[in-house]
Design a protein around this motif. Structure first.
Motif, PDB file in Angstrom:
ATOM      1  N   ASP A  67      59.167  18.515  34.234  1.00 42.33           N
ATOM      2  CA  ASP A  67      58.720  17.853  33.017  1.00 42.33           C
ATOM      3  C   ASP A  67      59.904  17.565  32.095  1.00 42.33           C
ATOM      4  OD1 ASP A  67      58.735  20.060  30.663  1.00 42.33           O
ATOM      5  OD2 ASP A  67      58.232  20.992  32.583  1.00 42.33           O
ATOM      6  N   TYR A  68      59.738  16.553  31.258  1.00 42.74           N
ATOM      7  CA  TYR A  68      60.840  16.044  30.442  1.00 42.74           C
ATOM      8  C   TYR A  68      61.343  17.095  29.456  1.00 42.74           C
ATOM      9  CZ  TYR A  68      63.610  12.474  28.019  1.00 42.74           C
ATOM     10  OH  TYR A  68      64.640  11.749  27.479  1.00 42.74           O
ATOM     11  N   PHE A  69      60.447  17.940  28.937  1.00 40.33           N
ATOM     12  CA  PHE A  69      60.880  18.982  28.004  1.00 40.33           C
ATOM     13  C   PHE A  69      61.887  19.911  28.655  1.00 40.33           C
ATOM     14  CE2 PHE A  69      60.333  23.434  26.619  1.00 40.33           C
ATOM     15  CZ  PHE A  69      60.811  23.334  25.320  1.00 40.33           C
ATOM     16  N   HIS A  70      61.585  20.384  29.865  1.00 46.13           N
ATOM     17  CA  HIS A  70      62.487  21.322  30.521  1.00 46.13           C
ATOM     18  C   HIS A  70      63.733  20.632  31.056  1.00 46.13           C
ATOM     19  CE1 HIS A  70      58.978  24.052  30.366  1.00 46.13           C
ATOM     20  NE2 HIS A  70      59.906  24.978  30.322  1.00 46.13           N
ATOM     21  N   GLU A  71      63.610  19.367  31.420  1.00 46.67           N
ATOM     22  CA  GLU A  71      64.800  18.629  31.825  1.00 46.67           C
ATOM     23  C   GLU A  71      65.781  18.526  30.655  1.00 46.67           C
ATOM     24  OE1 GLU A  71      66.148  14.242  33.570  1.00 46.67           O
ATOM     25  OE2 GLU A  71      64.047  14.667  33.142  1.00 46.67           O
ATOM     26  N   GLU A  72      65.255  18.181  29.476  1.00 46.82           N
ATOM     27  CA  GLU A  72      66.111  18.062  28.298  1.00 46.82           C
ATOM     28  C   GLU A  72      66.608  19.438  27.835  1.00 46.82           C
ATOM     29  OE1 GLU A  72      67.150  14.999  26.713  1.00 46.82           O
ATOM     30  OE2 GLU A  72      66.560  14.608  28.782  1.00 46.82           O
ATOM     31  N   PHE A  73      65.771  20.454  27.987  1.00 50.53           N
ATOM     32  CA  PHE A  73      66.173  21.807  27.612  1.00 50.53           C
ATOM     33  C   PHE A  73      67.346  22.261  28.483  1.00 50.53           C
ATOM     34  CE2 PHE A  73      64.193  25.469  25.228  1.00 50.53           C
ATOM     35  CZ  PHE A  73      65.269  26.326  25.367  1.00 50.53           C
ATOM     36  N   LEU A  74      67.264  21.963  29.768  1.00 45.91           N
ATOM     37  CA  LEU A  74      68.345  22.337  30.671  1.00 45.91           C
ATOM     38  C   LEU A  74      69.636  21.616  30.292  1.00 45.91           C
ATOM     39  CD1 LEU A  74      68.355  24.266  33.141  1.00 45.91           C
ATOM     40  CD2 LEU A  74      68.250  22.255  34.589  1.00 45.91           C
ATOM     41  N   GLU A  75      69.518  20.369  29.908  1.00 46.86           N
ATOM     42  CA  GLU A  75      70.695  19.621  29.466  1.00 46.86           C
ATOM     43  C   GLU A  75      71.272  20.214  28.184  1.00 46.86           C
ATOM     44  OE1 GLU A  75      73.641  16.535  29.191  1.00 46.86           O
ATOM     45  OE2 GLU A  75      72.525  17.531  30.808  1.00 46.86           O
ATOM     46  N   ALA A  76      70.404  20.647  27.279  1.00 42.85           N
ATOM     47  CA  ALA A  76      70.882  21.286  26.049  1.00 42.85           C
ATOM     48  C   ALA A  76      71.635  22.574  26.356  1.00 42.85           C
ATOM     49  CB  ALA A  76      69.694  21.575  25.119  1.00 42.85           C
ATOM     50  N   LYS A 112      57.239  27.227  23.797  1.00 43.94           N
ATOM     51  CA  LYS A 112      57.576  27.390  22.378  1.00 43.94           C
ATOM     52  C   LYS A 112      58.501  28.585  22.158  1.00 43.94           C
ATOM     53  CE  LYS A 112      53.298  25.291  20.644  1.00 43.94           C
ATOM     54  NZ  LYS A 112      53.935  24.204  19.887  1.00 43.94           N
ATOM     55  N   ASP A 113      58.303  29.654  22.926  1.00 45.46           N
ATOM     56  CA  ASP A 113      59.151  30.843  22.762  1.00 45.46           C
ATOM     57  C   ASP A 113      60.592  30.542  23.165  1.00 45.46           C
ATOM     58  OD1 ASP A 113      57.059  32.328  21.826  1.00 45.46           O
ATOM     59  OD2 ASP A 113      56.625  33.305  23.733  1.00 45.46           O
ATOM     60  N   LYS A 114      60.776  29.792  24.251  1.00 42.25           N
ATOM     61  CA  LYS A 114      62.142  29.436  24.661  1.00 42.25           C
ATOM     62  C   LYS A 114      62.837  28.612  23.584  1.00 42.25           C
ATOM     63  CE  LYS A 114      61.166  27.597  28.751  1.00 42.25           C
ATOM     64  NZ  LYS A 114      59.963  28.098  29.406  1.00 42.25           N
ATOM     65  N   LEU A 115      62.115  27.650  23.052  1.00 42.85           N
ATOM     66  CA  LEU A 115      62.708  26.794  22.036  1.00 42.85           C
ATOM     67  C   LEU A 115      63.021  27.590  20.772  1.00 42.85           C
ATOM     68  CD1 LEU A 115      63.626  24.064  21.062  1.00 42.85           C
ATOM     69  CD2 LEU A 115      61.251  23.514  20.470  1.00 42.85           C
ATOM     70  N   ALA A 116      62.165  28.532  20.413  1.00 41.80           N
ATOM     71  CA  ALA A 116      62.416  29.354  19.223  1.00 41.80           C
ATOM     72  C   ALA A 116      63.716  30.139  19.367  1.00 41.80           C
ATOM     73  CB  ALA A 116      61.243  30.304  18.981  1.00 41.80           C
ATOM     74  N   LEU A 117      63.976  30.673  20.563  1.00 40.70           N
ATOM     75  CA  LEU A 117      65.214  31.429  20.763  1.00 40.70           C
ATOM     76  C   LEU A 117      66.433  30.519  20.663  1.00 40.70           C
ATOM     77  CD1 LEU A 117      66.390  34.242  21.448  1.00 40.70           C
ATOM     78  CD2 LEU A 117      66.462  33.506  23.831  1.00 40.70           C
ATOM     79  N   LEU A 118      66.348  29.340  21.271  1.00 46.46           N
ATOM     80  CA  LEU A 118      67.461  28.396  21.174  1.00 46.46           C
ATOM     81  C   LEU A 118      67.707  28.007  19.723  1.00 46.46           C
ATOM     82  CD1 LEU A 118      69.559  26.492  22.487  1.00 46.46           C
ATOM     83  CD2 LEU A 118      67.734  24.775  22.646  1.00 46.46           C
ATOM     84  N   LYS A 119      66.650  27.724  18.978  1.00 48.42           N
ATOM     85  CA  LYS A 119      66.797  27.353  17.573  1.00 48.42           C
ATOM     86  C   LYS A 119      67.452  28.477  16.781  1.00 48.42           C
ATOM     87  CE  LYS A 119      63.201  25.534  15.572  1.00 48.42           C
ATOM     88  NZ  LYS A 119      61.780  25.302  15.201  1.00 48.42           N
ATOM     89  N   ALA A 120      66.986  29.699  16.984  1.00 43.58           N
ATOM     90  CA  ALA A 120      67.540  30.827  16.233  1.00 43.58           C
ATOM     91  C   ALA A 120      69.031  30.992  16.503  1.00 43.58           C
ATOM     92  CB  ALA A 120      66.788  32.107  16.602  1.00 43.58           C
ATOM     93  N   ARG A 121      69.412  30.861  17.765  1.00 43.14           N
ATOM     94  CA  ARG A 121      70.826  31.064  18.106  1.00 43.14           C
ATOM     95  C   ARG A 121      71.699  29.926  17.582  1.00 43.14           C
ATOM     96  NH1 ARG A 121      70.456  33.710  24.243  1.00 43.14           N
ATOM     97  NH2 ARG A 121      69.788  35.776  23.516  1.00 43.14           N
TER      98      ARG A 121
END
Length: 318
Positions: A237-246, A278-287
């Motif tokens: 899915d596009y969210f995880h594809e973009e997350f991996l790129e981030a 949402k939990d994965k994104l929250a950790l990335l945002k916090a860091r």
């Protein structure tokens, strides 16, 4: 969408020592082959000798884990045991062709009116059981992806079970396609310890390390420059594809990872209510907010994961 060749290193021979030194610094042991057909818990990596033992363990130890525990009834039973040598003798390229043809149609947004068209090998009486299992795994994964993305399914319990079954079917197979599919499932389902089995030159490996190590250890990692994103391979899915790129940028070129990346990832989650995502994104945002010196926003991001079984120590300690 695709991430088959997810390397973080363009020249393994000249730069391999850098990644190996990072592994040693983090105390990450070198990967060792698993003994098939032992059954592994996808949440804690504990091994069991039967599927029954695994299911009892999941019920006793992980039943409160967001309710997203896969029921891997598809793992081989004692009367269906094959060896690694049996797998190595088989050719799966024609089955990969079936999967790639199907995922191309899915990625183009085409409706899949008859999944039976892709199940022909499953109906052959003389087809090898392992080849049937391999195709079942690929089709299970692609069907779950289709329902989640193309049909906008929000039944995450059912989707989790489907992705879990796909993982169970594909668990014994060492092919690159099977590995990448398992890592994609692990990334989606937050089974980060499973991603540690990937090569250290795989972005999936370092994505897993991002989530199982604390901020200080992860922030100290700088990987060699890598090529731009890949555009072919197993669909995700596009969210995880973009997350991996981030995450690639976080490790390899952190200065280019700006606030716009968080806006993009949040926008991709607008129509999803999956807690794992949402939990994965929250950790990335916090860091990232910590990196940028934005303490209040970092605390706000951490607040949503203070009870997370993996992230809570870091979230409550900041």
């Amino acid at each position: 969408m695709g991430i088959l060749s997810d390397t973080v290193e363009d020249n393994a021979e000249s730069e391999g020592w850098r990644i190996e030194s990072i592994r040693q610094k983090l105390g990450i042991p070198s990967s060792t082959p698993r003994s098939f057909p032992s059954v592994i818990c996808p949440l804690c990596q504990q091994f069991f000798f039967s599927n029954t033992d695994l299911q009892n363990h999941i019920f006793n130890e992980h039943r409160d884990y967001y309710g997203n525990i896969p029921i891997n009834g598809v793992i081989l039973t004692n009367d269906e045991i094959f060896t690694n040598e049996d797998i190595e003798k088989l050719n799966f390229s024609d089955l990969d062709d079936i999967a790639f043809d199907l995922q191309t149609r899915i990625d183009r947004g085409n409706s899949i009116n008859s999944w039976a068209d892709y199940k022909t090998p499953l109906n052959r009486s003389n087809e090898h059981p392992l080849r049937k299992q391999y195709l079942k795994g690929m089709l299970e994964y692609l069907r779950a992806h289709y329902q989640e993305i193309n049909e906008s399914s929000s039944n995450y319990q059912s989707l989790s079970e489907q992705f879990g079954r796909a993982f169970g079917y594909l668990e014994p197979f060492p092919s690159l396609v099977a590995q990448q599919t398992r890592y994609s499932i692990s990334f989606k389902m937050n089974w980060f310890s499973q991603m540690a089995e990937a090569s250290e030159y795989s972005l999936f490996f370092w994505a897993g390390q991002f989530f199982i190590n604390d901020y200080e250890r992860v922030a100290a990692i700088t990987l060699p420059p890598s090529s731009s994103r890949q555009t072919q391979g197993i669909i995700i899915d596009y969210f995880h594809e973009e997350f991996l790129e981030a995450l690639r940028l976080y490790y390899c070129d952190r200065s280019t990872l700006k606030y716009g990346w968080l806006v993009k990832l949040e926008r991709l989650l607008n129509n999803m209510s999956n807690r794992n995502y949402k939990d994965k994104l929250a950790l990335l945002k916090a860091r990232l907010f910590r990196e940028w010196g934005e303490v209040n926003q970092a605390k706000e991001a951490y607040r949503s994961i203070k009870t997370h079984p993996i992230f809570k120590a870091e979230a409550t300690g900041f």
